[in-house]
Design an enzyme around this catalytic site. Sequence first.
Site, short mmCIF file in Angstrom:
data_model
loop_
_atom_site.label_atom_id
_atom_site.label_comp_id
_atom_site.label_asym_id
_atom_site.label_seq_id
_atom_site.Cartn_x
_atom_site.Cartn_y
_atom_site.Cartn_z
N THR A 33 49.11 -4.25 -40.38
CA THR A 33 48.42 -3.03 -39.97
C THR A 33 49.24 -1.89 -40.54
OG1 THR A 33 47.62 -3.95 -37.88
CG2 THR A 33 47.91 -1.58 -37.92
N ARG A 75 36.06 -9.76 -33.31
CA ARG A 75 37.32 -9.60 -32.56
C ARG A 75 37.94 -8.22 -32.87
NH1 ARG A 75 42.76 -8.39 -34.43
NH2 ARG A 75 44.21 -9.11 -32.83
N GLY A 110 41.37 -5.91 -32.36
CA GLY A 110 42.78 -5.94 -31.96
C GLY A 110 43.13 -4.67 -31.22
N ASP A 111 44.41 -4.35 -31.24
CA ASP A 111 44.89 -3.15 -30.55
C ASP A 111 44.63 -1.87 -31.35
OD1 ASP A 111 46.68 -4.16 -32.50
OD2 ASP A 111 48.35 -3.05 -31.64
N GLY A 131 47.85 -7.94 -31.74
CA GLY A 131 47.15 -6.88 -31.02
C GLY A 131 46.79 -7.23 -29.60
N1 ASP Z 1 47.75 -5.41 -34.67
C1 ASP Z 1 46.81 -5.95 -35.60
C2 ASP Z 1 45.74 -6.68 -34.88
O1 ASP Z 1 46.03 -7.35 -33.89
C3 ASP Z 1 47.37 -6.86 -36.61
C4 ASP Z 1 48.77 -6.61 -37.04
O2 ASP Z 1 49.28 -5.52 -36.94
O3 ASP Z 1 49.43 -7.53 -37.53
O4 ASP Z 1 44.63 -6.66 -35.33
#
Ligand code: ASP
Length: 317
Positions: free
Chosen positions: A172, A200, A202-203, A226
Amino acid sequence: MIVVASSNGSIGIEAAIEILRQGGTAVAAVEAGIRLVEANPEDNSVGYNGYPNILGEVELDASIMNGRTLESGAVGALKGYLHAITLARQVMERLPHVLLVGEGASRFAAEMGHPPQPEMMLPDTRTVWADRLRPELGQAGLTDDDIAHIASRADLARWVELATDPERTKGTVNFIAQDKAGNICTGVSTSGWAWKYPGRLGDSPIIGAGNYADNRYGAAACTGMGEMAIRASTAHSLVFYLKMGLSLAEACERAMIDLRDLGGRFISVMNLVAIDKDGNHAGFSSVDGRTYIYQTPDMPECEELARTVVPIPPRWG
Ligand code: ASP
């Protein structure tokens, strides 16, 4: 004035700091920096040429938060358009909403005049996607033709667990900027967790989880698994700890300990970057060897710093 980013933001940090040098806003700086990362085909975790979901479709998540007003905008599971961060900013500035997902996000991108990007991956990345599925699905007797038609299968949940590699497939970009007026903005953009179940989130598009900014106290943004940041409300918690009077280092450590205390079966890597209201910066990670970058207007280039480690023992399944 300062820009802080995850290390994969190096391609965009100069553009972001230049906007601040010219008197531009933190919001403009964050958007400009992240757009360059989204357009970088060498980054397989953000924007163009990001690793896809289990169906081979790139789905983008992004959010932006203006710490002056606490206004925020986000898009999730966006398909067919490249600049998720710009769309997130437009959600914030043009709509009374905070988060648009899926078809609604694509519809809004078209309305805002974003050019469609029907092919979001280079051919090599499509090959990586198929290669990742082939051994697991092949063992169960599925052919290449089955992989090509995976969208019609009714047993995706089974495969998403088999195909997911938490260490290899994540990434990210985080940007935090503080402008001349002292205003803070945070932005996050990602193609999310590769080979994920379609839809899906994520955060990254969840305000308070992967992204939070409040001029009065500071800002934080996350990369990593996330689901953990959603469950612990990590970005908001960190800023809340600043509000409660903890120092930046203490607030970061406390937010990492909250993640370490999570129960359940799925615990992996988490990284965060943060600043306080005075522009002090920090980067934390649950594993060794991770870095972050920052640049101030007087610096000719960004500096890369090691993140402080608060170990989180991984658990998977
Ligand atoms: N945080 C991101 C997610 O869960 C992925 C990542 O940063 O590796 O989609």
